[in-house]
Design an enzyme around this catalytic site. Structure first.
Site, mmCIF file in Angstrom:
data_model
loop_
_atom_site.group_PDB
_atom_site.id
_atom_site.type_symbol
_atom_site.label_atom_id
_atom_site.label_comp_id
_atom_site.label_asym_id
_atom_site.label_seq_id
_atom_site.Cartn_x
_atom_site.Cartn_y
_atom_site.Cartn_z
ATOM 1 C CG PHE A 13 -1.639 1.173 1.594
ATOM 2 C CD1 PHE A 13 -2.317 1.918 0.635
ATOM 3 C CD2 PHE A 13 -1.663 1.609 2.921
ATOM 4 C CE1 PHE A 13 -2.995 3.071 0.986
ATOM 5 C CE2 PHE A 13 -2.350 2.758 3.281
ATOM 6 C CZ PHE A 13 -3.007 3.500 2.310
ATOM 7 C CG ASP A 33 6.817 -6.401 -2.214
ATOM 8 O OD1 ASP A 33 6.458 -5.313 -1.741
ATOM 9 O OD2 ASP A 33 6.335 -7.499 -1.833
ATOM 10 C CB THR A 37 1.042 -8.362 2.562
ATOM 11 O OG1 THR A 37 2.047 -7.340 2.613
ATOM 12 C CG2 THR A 37 1.161 -9.224 3.790
ATOM 13 C CG ASP A 58 12.581 -12.472 2.537
ATOM 14 O OD1 ASP A 58 12.905 -11.490 3.231
ATOM 15 O OD2 ASP A 58 12.011 -13.474 2.990
ATOM 16 C CG LEU A 80 7.619 1.775 3.373
ATOM 17 C CD1 LEU A 80 8.842 2.634 3.618
ATOM 18 C CD2 LEU A 80 6.859 2.331 2.182
ATOM 19 C CE1 TYR A 152 3.925 -4.318 11.544
ATOM 20 C CE2 TYR A 152 2.728 -3.173 13.268
ATOM 21 C CZ TYR A 152 3.263 -3.196 11.995
ATOM 22 O OH TYR A 152 3.138 -2.087 11.180
ATOM 23 C CE1 TYR A 166 23.610 -1.832 11.851
ATOM 24 C CE2 TYR A 166 24.703 -1.066 9.867
ATOM 25 C CZ TYR A 166 24.330 -2.098 10.707
ATOM 26 O OH TYR A 166 24.705 -3.386 10.413
ATOM 27 N NE ARG A 193 -3.298 -2.514 6.975
ATOM 28 C CZ ARG A 193 -2.192 -2.017 6.430
ATOM 29 N NH1 ARG A 193 -1.529 -1.076 7.055
ATOM 30 N NH2 ARG A 193 -1.750 -2.467 5.267
HETATM 31 P P1 NAD Z 1 1.492 -3.666 3.047
HETATM 32 O O1 NAD Z 1 1.285 -5.006 3.650
HETATM 33 O O2 NAD Z 1 0.484 -3.167 2.070
HETATM 34 O O3 NAD Z 1 2.921 -3.575 2.349
HETATM 35 C C1 NAD Z 1 4.083 -4.189 2.852
HETATM 36 C C2 NAD Z 1 4.880 -4.690 1.660
HETATM 37 O O4 NAD Z 1 6.094 -5.294 2.142
HETATM 38 C C3 NAD Z 1 4.152 -5.778 0.856
HETATM 39 O O5 NAD Z 1 4.220 -5.480 -0.520
HETATM 40 C C4 NAD Z 1 4.888 -7.062 1.206
HETATM 41 O O6 NAD Z 1 4.818 -8.042 0.173
HETATM 42 C C5 NAD Z 1 6.288 -6.516 1.429
HETATM 43 N N1 NAD Z 1 7.131 -7.387 2.265
HETATM 44 C C6 NAD Z 1 6.814 -7.943 3.469
HETATM 45 N N2 NAD Z 1 7.852 -8.667 3.935
HETATM 46 C C7 NAD Z 1 8.850 -8.557 3.009
HETATM 47 C C8 NAD Z 1 10.165 -9.066 2.919
HETATM 48 N N3 NAD Z 1 10.677 -9.839 3.880
HETATM 49 N N4 NAD Z 1 10.914 -8.755 1.841
HETATM 50 C C9 NAD Z 1 10.404 -7.984 0.844
HETATM 51 N N5 NAD Z 1 9.161 -7.453 0.874
HETATM 52 C C10 NAD Z 1 8.394 -7.749 1.944
HETATM 53 O O7 NAD Z 1 1.647 -2.637 4.260
HETATM 54 P P2 NAD Z 1 1.698 -1.035 4.244
HETATM 55 O O8 NAD Z 1 0.486 -0.525 4.907
HETATM 56 O O9 NAD Z 1 2.067 -0.550 2.897
HETATM 57 O O10 NAD Z 1 2.919 -0.797 5.249
HETATM 58 C C11 NAD Z 1 4.231 -0.497 4.783
HETATM 59 C C12 NAD Z 1 5.138 -0.287 5.975
HETATM 60 O O11 NAD Z 1 4.658 0.781 6.790
HETATM 61 C C13 NAD Z 1 5.234 -1.522 6.892
HETATM 62 O O12 NAD Z 1 6.562 -1.635 7.338
HETATM 63 C C14 NAD Z 1 4.316 -1.177 8.032
HETATM 64 O O13 NAD Z 1 4.705 -1.821 9.215
HETATM 65 C C15 NAD Z 1 4.468 0.347 8.124
HETATM 66 N N6 NAD Z 1 3.277 0.959 8.712
HETATM 67 C C16 NAD Z 1 2.129 1.096 7.990
HETATM 68 C C17 NAD Z 1 1.004 1.671 8.591
HETATM 69 C C18 NAD Z 1 -0.276 1.878 7.839
HETATM 70 O O14 NAD Z 1 -1.241 2.340 8.452
HETATM 71 N N7 NAD Z 1 -0.351 1.601 6.555
HETATM 72 C C19 NAD Z 1 1.053 2.057 9.939
HETATM 73 C C20 NAD Z 1 2.231 1.862 10.647
HETATM 74 C C21 NAD Z 1 3.340 1.327 10.023
HETATM 75 N N1 UDP Z 2 -11.297 -3.353 13.817
HETATM 76 C C1 UDP Z 2 -12.679 -3.562 13.862
HETATM 77 N N2 UDP Z 2 -13.253 -4.192 12.824
HETATM 78 C C2 UDP Z 2 -12.555 -4.621 11.726
HETATM 79 C C3 UDP Z 2 -11.143 -4.405 11.690
HETATM 80 C C4 UDP Z 2 -10.553 -3.776 12.769
HETATM 81 O O1 UDP Z 2 -13.345 -3.168 14.824
HETATM 82 O O2 UDP Z 2 -13.179 -5.187 10.805
HETATM 83 C C5 UDP Z 2 -10.677 -2.630 14.953
HETATM 84 C C6 UDP Z 2 -9.453 -3.322 15.545
HETATM 85 O O3 UDP Z 2 -9.856 -4.253 16.548
HETATM 86 C C7 UDP Z 2 -8.701 -2.140 16.121
HETATM 87 C C8 UDP Z 2 -8.994 -1.007 15.140
HETATM 88 O O4 UDP Z 2 -10.186 -1.399 14.463
HETATM 89 O O5 UDP Z 2 -9.208 -1.780 17.379
HETATM 90 C C9 UDP Z 2 -7.888 -0.771 14.133
HETATM 91 O O6 UDP Z 2 -7.564 -2.019 13.563
HETATM 92 P P1 UDP Z 2 -6.531 -2.177 12.356
HETATM 93 O O7 UDP Z 2 -6.396 -3.642 12.100
HETATM 94 O O8 UDP Z 2 -6.935 -1.321 11.225
HETATM 95 O O9 UDP Z 2 -5.174 -1.558 12.897
HETATM 96 P P2 UDP Z 2 -4.392 -1.585 14.313
HETATM 97 O O10 UDP Z 2 -4.402 -0.166 14.739
HETATM 98 O O11 UDP Z 2 -5.091 -2.463 15.293
HETATM 99 O O12 UDP Z 2 -3.059 -2.118 13.939
#
Ligand code: NAD
Ligand code: UDP
Length: 322
Positions: A13, A33, A37, A58, A80, A152, A166, A193
């Site tokens: 995403f 990637d 996911t 990976d 990411l 996580y 680092y 989510r």
């Molecule tokens: P996402 O699941 O859509 O994207 C993560 C991507 O990483 C995927 O394309 C997956 O295939 C790839 N990936 C996972 N493990 C891998 C590996 N070992 N090697 C290569 N690629 C790998 O998630 P996102 O929402 O786009 O999140 C991106 C980053 O931002 C993540 O690190 C996540 O923890 C962080 N983050 C996102 C949010 C959010 O709300 N979207 C919030 C907090 C943190």
């Molecule tokens: N949640 C929910 N219904 C859903 C998916 C999530 O009520 O279908 C709730 C979840 O339990 C959490 C909040 O929404 O309290 C945010 O969940 P999300 O998985 O988006 O992210 P989190 O902040 O928990 O990583």
């Protein structure tokens, strides 16, 4: 032509939105990637650019380290790669730990060799179930090591420790973004989510599934604001060696969000209640004073506007499948 940027997790995403924005800004982007996911369809538009190269790998593997020759002359790295949705990291806990620990170390080694800057995507989950509200970067968190979310939360925290080391041992220009819940229709429909679930359920007039009694809170940031924050972190010298919250401080209970999504989608869905996942944090709201001061960053997209865009875009996706 500007510099060469590596994005790990580019098929996800945030990674795919970030790559699109950087290509628009005339950078060369190399994306990595392993599709754990991420989706091939997120790469479709990116692959139309001659400035985009994709490598399937990976980040925690020896294969990634063997690619280092192909990754010479990288100026900036956005790390990411990691599952982000609880639905996915609960299914792949060990891979999640590897991506954030071994993967982060590999990325930092690459950065050190190339004298590249790094933005590491950490998370508001580093605060666990916070006892201080709102959460500033100084708060050390309340995280459970003995539970399903630990893979996580704790691996992100260890990833931060690598960044700290680092930065302090080798002067690597690394910055840690603690990202709070970010959304748009770029979240895959099956991501699990809350916003993608609620909007898809509302548009299909299916039950909107609230976990627990819906009194837990979250703060939701539209994707363009988060991406702008990450790019500013990369650009600003003042962000080197810093942890910075990136999120929208407007806080909603999950039940309020269910009702809002239902109203904005003109949906006939019922709101139903389901068991609360173990260790689900009760509250989440960023203090963004540091981002304001160091980056001049604040979110610009109002939550209702962001939700309206998200609803329209998901509706188009659903209609085009019919
Ligand atoms: P996402 O699941 O859509 O994207 C993560 C991507 O990483 C995927 O394309 C997956 O295939 C790839 N990936 C996972 N493990 C891998 C590996 N070992 N090697 C290569 N690629 C790998 O998630 P996102 O929402 O786009 O999140 C991106 C980053 O931002 C993540 O690190 C996540 O923890 C962080 N983050 C996102 C949010 C959010 O709300 N979207 C919030 C907090 C943190
Ligand atoms: N949640 C929910 N219904 C859903 C998916 C999530 O009520 O279908 C709730 C979840 O339990 C959490 C909040 O929404 O309290 C945010 O969940 P999300 O998985 O988006 O992210 P989190 O902040 O928990 O990583």
């Amino acid at each position: 032509m500007k510099g060469r940027i590596l994005i790990t997790g580019v098929a996800g995403f945030l990674g795919s939105h970030l790559a699109e924005e950087l290509l628009l800004r005339d950078y060369k982007v190399v994306g990595i990637d392993n599709f754990s996911t991420g989706k091939e369809k997120n790469l479709k538009k990116l692959k139309q650019s001659k400035n985009f190269t994709f490598i399937e790998a990976d980040v925690s593997s020896n294969y990634f380290m063997a690619l280092q020759n192909q990754l010479e002359d990288i100026d900036e790295i956005y790390h990411l790669a990691s599952p982000a949705s609880p639905a996915y990291y609960l299914k792949k806990p060990i891979d999640t730990i590897d991506a954030n620990t071994l993967g982060t170390k590999n990325v930092l080694d690459l950065a050190q060799k190339n004298n590249a800057k790094v933005v590491y995507a950490s998370t508001s989950e580093a605060y666990g179930d916070p006892l201080i509200h709102p959460q500033s970067e100084k708060y050390r968190g309340n995280v459970n090591t003995w539970g399903p979310r630990a893979c996580y939360d704790e691996s992100k925290r260890l990833g931060e420790v690598y960044c700290y080391l680092y930065y302090s041992l080798f002067n690597t220009k690394v910055k840690v973004a603690r990202i709070f819940n970010t959304y748009s229709a770029g979240l895959a429909n099956d991501d699990g989510r809350v916003i993608s679930n609620f909007v898809n359920q509302a548009l299909l007039n299916e039950d909107i599934t609230v976990y627990g009694d819906g009194t837990q809170t979250r703060s939701f940031c539209y994707v363009t604001d988060t991406i702008r924050g990450l790019i500013l972190m990369m650009e600003k010298e003042s962000a080197n060696g810093q942890i910075i919250n990136i999120g929208n401080p407007k806080e909603y209970t999950i039940l309020e969000m269910a009702n809002l999504v239902k109203k904005l989608s003109n949906s006939k869905s019922r709101i139903t209640f389901h068991p609360l996942p173990i260790d689900d944090p009760k509250q989440r709201k960023p203090d963004i004073s540091k981002a304001r001061k160091l980056l001049g960053w604040t979110p610009q997209v109002d939550v209702v506007d962001g939700l309206n865009k998200t609803i329209t875009n998901y509706k188009n996706q659903i209609d085009s499948k019919e």
